[in-house]
Scaffold this motif. Structure first.
Motif, mmCIF file in Angstrom:
data_model
loop_
_atom_site.group_PDB
_atom_site.id
_atom_site.type_symbol
_atom_site.label_atom_id
_atom_site.label_comp_id
_atom_site.label_asym_id
_atom_site.label_seq_id
_atom_site.Cartn_x
_atom_site.Cartn_y
_atom_site.Cartn_z
ATOM 1 N N VAL A 69 0.830 -1.202 0.000
ATOM 2 C CA VAL A 69 0.000 0.000 0.000
ATOM 3 C C VAL A 69 0.865 1.254 0.000
ATOM 4 C CG1 VAL A 69 -1.847 1.237 1.197
ATOM 5 C CG2 VAL A 69 -1.799 -1.267 1.227
ATOM 6 N N GLU A 70 1.897 1.262 0.846
ATOM 7 C CA GLU A 70 2.779 2.420 0.905
ATOM 8 C C GLU A 70 3.477 2.643 -0.441
ATOM 9 O OE1 GLU A 70 2.566 0.844 5.166
ATOM 10 O OE2 GLU A 70 2.469 0.049 3.129
ATOM 11 N N SER A 71 3.911 1.560 -1.084
ATOM 12 C CA SER A 71 4.559 1.676 -2.388
ATOM 13 C C SER A 71 3.601 2.265 -3.419
ATOM 14 C CB SER A 71 5.046 0.303 -2.858
ATOM 15 O OG SER A 71 6.030 -0.211 -1.992
ATOM 16 N N SER A 72 2.371 1.759 -3.416
ATOM 17 C CA SER A 72 1.363 2.270 -4.347
ATOM 18 C C SER A 72 1.079 3.744 -4.102
ATOM 19 C CB SER A 72 0.068 1.469 -4.194
ATOM 20 O OG SER A 72 0.290 0.092 -4.354
ATOM 21 N N ALA A 73 1.019 4.127 -2.822
ATOM 22 C CA ALA A 73 0.744 5.522 -2.483
ATOM 23 C C ALA A 73 1.828 6.450 -3.001
ATOM 24 C CB ALA A 73 0.601 5.668 -0.969
ATOM 25 N N MET A 74 3.094 6.033 -2.883
ATOM 26 C CA MET A 74 4.178 6.858 -3.397
ATOM 27 C C MET A 74 4.155 6.901 -4.926
ATOM 28 S SD MET A 74 5.577 8.195 -0.745
ATOM 29 C CE MET A 74 3.834 8.234 -0.235
ATOM 30 N N GLY A 75 3.682 5.827 -5.556
ATOM 31 C CA GLY A 75 3.481 5.859 -6.997
ATOM 32 C C GLY A 75 2.388 6.838 -7.380
ATOM 33 N N LEU A 76 1.320 6.850 -6.591
ATOM 34 C CA LEU A 76 0.221 7.788 -6.852
ATOM 35 C C LEU A 76 0.720 9.224 -6.809
ATOM 36 C CD1 LEU A 76 -3.356 7.517 -5.366
ATOM 37 C CD2 LEU A 76 -2.168 9.713 -5.372
ATOM 38 N N LEU A 77 1.473 9.555 -5.777
ATOM 39 C CA LEU A 77 1.984 10.923 -5.666
ATOM 40 C C LEU A 77 2.979 11.248 -6.776
ATOM 41 C CD1 LEU A 77 2.493 11.430 -1.828
ATOM 42 C CD2 LEU A 77 0.685 12.350 -3.275
ATOM 43 N N ALA A 78 3.892 10.331 -7.056
ATOM 44 C CA ALA A 78 4.890 10.589 -8.106
ATOM 45 C C ALA A 78 4.220 10.775 -9.454
ATOM 46 C CB ALA A 78 5.895 9.441 -8.164
ATOM 47 N N GLY A 79 3.210 9.948 -9.753
ATOM 48 C CA GLY A 79 2.501 10.086 -11.018
ATOM 49 C C GLY A 79 1.800 11.417 -11.142
ATOM 50 N N ARG A 80 1.139 11.833 -10.079
ATOM 51 C CA ARG A 80 0.452 13.134 -10.108
ATOM 52 C C ARG A 80 1.442 14.294 -10.209
ATOM 53 N NH1 ARG A 80 -4.811 14.267 -7.488
ATOM 54 N NH2 ARG A 80 -6.151 12.465 -7.886
ATOM 55 N N MET A 81 2.516 14.209 -9.438
ATOM 56 C CA MET A 81 3.495 15.296 -9.464
ATOM 57 C C MET A 81 4.150 15.412 -10.833
ATOM 58 S SD MET A 81 5.205 14.799 -5.680
ATOM 59 C CE MET A 81 4.445 15.544 -4.237
ATOM 60 N N ALA A 82 4.521 14.283 -11.417
ATOM 61 C CA ALA A 82 5.152 14.301 -12.741
ATOM 62 C C ALA A 82 4.185 14.820 -13.794
ATOM 63 C CB ALA A 82 5.638 12.904 -13.108
ATOM 64 N N ALA A 83 2.936 14.369 -13.755
ATOM 65 C CA ALA A 83 1.946 14.810 -14.736
ATOM 66 C C ALA A 83 1.690 16.303 -14.628
ATOM 67 C CB ALA A 83 0.649 14.025 -14.547
ATOM 68 N N ASN A 84 1.586 16.794 -13.404
ATOM 69 C CA ASN A 84 1.384 18.234 -13.229
ATOM 70 C C ASN A 84 2.553 19.037 -13.780
ATOM 71 O OD1 ASN A 84 -1.076 19.341 -11.551
ATOM 72 N ND2 ASN A 84 -0.664 17.288 -10.786
ATOM 73 N N GLN A 85 3.778 18.559 -13.545
ATOM 74 C CA GLN A 85 4.934 19.268 -14.085
ATOM 75 C C GLN A 85 4.911 19.267 -15.609
ATOM 76 O OE1 GLN A 85 8.757 17.635 -13.011
ATOM 77 N NE2 GLN A 85 9.848 19.471 -13.643
ATOM 78 N N ILE A 86 4.596 18.134 -16.214
ATOM 79 C CA ILE A 86 4.527 18.053 -17.675
ATOM 80 C C ILE A 86 3.467 19.002 -18.223
ATOM 81 C CG2 ILE A 86 3.818 16.517 -19.566
ATOM 82 C CD1 ILE A 86 5.210 14.233 -18.007
ATOM 83 N N GLY A 141 2.640 21.782 -16.931
ATOM 84 C CA GLY A 141 2.963 23.160 -16.576
ATOM 85 C C GLY A 141 2.287 23.654 -15.318
ATOM 86 N N ARG A 142 1.976 22.757 -14.402
ATOM 87 C CA ARG A 142 1.291 23.127 -13.172
ATOM 88 C C ARG A 142 2.154 22.784 -11.970
ATOM 89 N NH1 ARG A 142 -3.747 19.661 -15.405
ATOM 90 N NH2 ARG A 142 -4.668 21.221 -16.787
ATOM 91 N N ASP A 143 1.861 23.408 -10.845
ATOM 92 C CA ASP A 143 2.552 23.117 -9.592
ATOM 93 C C ASP A 143 1.629 22.300 -8.699
ATOM 94 O OD1 ASP A 143 4.874 24.543 -10.237
ATOM 95 O OD2 ASP A 143 3.968 26.434 -9.585
ATOM 96 N N LEU A 144 2.166 21.259 -8.107
ATOM 97 C CA LEU A 144 1.405 20.447 -7.168
ATOM 98 C C LEU A 144 2.227 20.285 -5.900
ATOM 99 C CD1 LEU A 144 -1.144 18.741 -6.619
ATOM 100 C CD2 LEU A 144 0.119 16.756 -7.477
ATOM 101 N N PRO A 145 1.866 21.000 -4.842
ATOM 102 C CA PRO A 145 2.623 20.858 -3.588
ATOM 103 C C PRO A 145 2.380 19.492 -2.981
ATOM 104 C CG PRO A 145 0.645 22.156 -3.217
ATOM 105 C CD PRO A 145 0.715 21.919 -4.692
ATOM 106 N N PRO A 146 3.314 18.994 -2.176
ATOM 107 C CA PRO A 146 3.073 17.720 -1.492
ATOM 108 C C PRO A 146 1.890 17.850 -0.542
ATOM 109 C CG PRO A 146 5.069 18.777 -0.666
ATOM 110 C CD PRO A 146 4.622 19.570 -1.844
ATOM 111 N N PRO A 147 1.201 16.754 -0.263
ATOM 112 C CA PRO A 147 0.062 16.826 0.664
ATOM 113 C C PRO A 147 0.512 17.170 2.074
ATOM 114 C CG PRO A 147 0.563 14.549 0.093
ATOM 115 C CD PRO A 147 1.422 15.400 -0.780
#
Length: 458
Positions: free
Chosen positions: A359-376, A378-384
């Motif tokens: 679950v923890e691994s999946s959660a970090m994947g969720l955040l990394a995917g969202r953060m990377a997509a937002n950067q691509i 052109g948006r900023d996504l602060p950590p939760p």
């Protein structure tokens, strides 16, 4: 879902739990994704199929209680974020009391089918053995990172920053320790400040208690190494059982030496041996047992360690173990966007970042995917916020943990900032945990609503 033909691709290395979730989140935001998965062309000793998100150790996602359990709260947060891993876990769940268990094969097949059918996801069966110089990348290769890629990461980060054989000492909740027995003191009162001079907690033992402890340690049931692992040990991380087998006094001249310490509760009684605990996080809610890496089975650990004076009622955030692993010293290497500081176009996710559990691994994947997509996009996504389960995890691995003693960690309430006006103690734990989860849910919903990009339904 909106995406233009010139949107850059996001490359994800590793199709396990973290990589699959990262791919799903990014694709749902309209970012094209390429998953690089070396299986089945390159096999591991643990995996049996070429499916994505294959579960190799267990079929359990642990507790699903989102009011009294930190991992249950993490389930809740991932569901709120439209997580594929939780959707498939719920779809293929099995009866397991208050826990969430799944049909392993059906679960992996379901994740694989959904991702391969997604119009913005492409799965490539190849092995990545070098760190790319440009583009947008997430490395989610887990504890069984291939030798070639492991070498490339080690060359980039420094060999001391990447561990290939993991020695883990148990971690206990500070509020479960008996401070009428235990006292705070650094050996020889070393340190320039009072805080430094009291950086360790000390558990005293008489000669008889020490002898009984050694007997229990030697008799305890041990875990055997799995196929593909080596039983060689580093001199600096010998299991306590191995040290005890070298002589009954070995531990008393090693991690249990009593010199330089005075029992604050009984100054005239010199302990025969002392077990030290060291703070494991900045909040001071977790302590690890110094030098107590072990290969005892979990049940045996609980029985043996509760023989330690002051730890009779200890609750463990993590039990010890020794096993093959690959993980970064994330507090020194990653920023709060999970980017490699030396190559910010590369993110890491999953167990390689220093989290434990599916679950923890999946959660970090969720955040990394969202953060990377937002950067691509052109948006900023602060950590939760750190008061949320995901925020507590990412804060821990990217700066909250002590880099010198950093080891993989499951999510637990010891990683959360304390509730205002509430302190530890066994009394009121149920209300305290409910307070953690209520606070986290409110902040998580606010974070999702305020994020500049959220997944759309396909």
């Amino acid at each position: 879902m909106s995406q233009t033909s010139d949107t850059p691709e996001l490359h994800i290395v590793g199709g396990g739990m973290a990589g699959s979730e990262a791919a799903w989140q990014a694709a749902q935001m309209g970012v094209p994704v390429v998953i690089h998965e070396m299986r089945p062309k390159v096999e591991t000793f643990a995996h049996k199929t070429g499916d994505l998100a294959e579960m190799v150790c267990s079929n359990s996602f642990r507790s699903d209680d989102d009011e009294q359990n930190a991992v249950g709260l993490l389930h809740w947060e991932m569901r709120q974020a439209g997580g594929l891993i939780m959707e498939m876990a719920d779809t293929h769940s099995l009866p397991a009391g208050g826990a969430l268990a799944v049909d392993r094969d059906a679960f992996s097949a379901g994740v694989t089918e959904r991702l391969r059918a997604h119009p913005l996801v492409r799965v490539v069966d190849d092995e990545v053995t070098a760190l790319p110089d440009d583009g947008h990348w997430i490395f989610a290769t887990g504890p069984l990172t291939s030798a070639g890629l492991g070498q490339a990461i080690a060359e980039e980060t420094g060999k001391d920053a990447l561990a290939f054989f993991d020695a883990i000492a148990p971690i206990v909740y500070a509020d479960s320790l008996d401070m009428d027995v235990i006292w705070a003191q650094s050996r020889y009162d070393k340190g320039e400040t009072e805080e430094e001079q009291k950086a360790y907690l000390n558990c005293p033992m008489t000669k008889q208690q020490y002898e009984d402890f050694i007997d229990a340690l030697l008799a305890a049931e041990k875990t055997e190494f799995h196929e593909g692992e080596t039983a060689g040990y580093f001199d600096g991380c010998l299991p306590i059982e191995v040290m005890a087998e070298r002589g009954r006094e070995t531990l008393r001249f090693g991690p249990m030496k009593p010199i330089g310490l005075t029992n604050a509760h009984k100054p005239d009684d010199k302990p025969y041996a002392v077990i030290q605990l060291r703070r494991d996080n900045a909040l001071g809610t977790l302590y690890n047992i110094v030098g107590f890496q072990t290969k005892m089975k979990y049940g045996a650990q609980t029985e043996v360690f509760k023989r330690i004076p002051g730890m009779e009622n200890a609750r463990f955030a993590r039990l010890g173990g020794i096993h093959r692993n690959t993980f970064l010293n994330s507090p020194t290497l990653l920023d709060n966007q999970m980017r490699l500081r030396s190559r910010p176009h590369i993110r890491f996710a999953g167990q390689i970042t220093g989290v434990e559990g599916y679950v923890e691994s999946s959660a970090m994947g969720l955040l990394a995917g969202r953060m990377a997509a937002n950067q691509i996009l052109g948006r900023d996504l602060p950590p939760p916020p750190p008061e949320t389960a995901m925020g507590a995890l990412i804060h821990h691995i990217t700066g909250g943990a002590d880099a010198k003693t950093f080891q993989p960690m499951n999510v637990n309430f010891g990683l959360f900032p304390p509730l205002d006006g509430v302190r530890g103690g066994r009394k009121g734990r149920k209300e305290r945990y409910k307070g953690y989860t209520d606070r986290a849910k409110e902040l998580w919903v606010d974070w999702l609503a305020g994020a500049s990009a959220t997944p759309e339904t396909v």
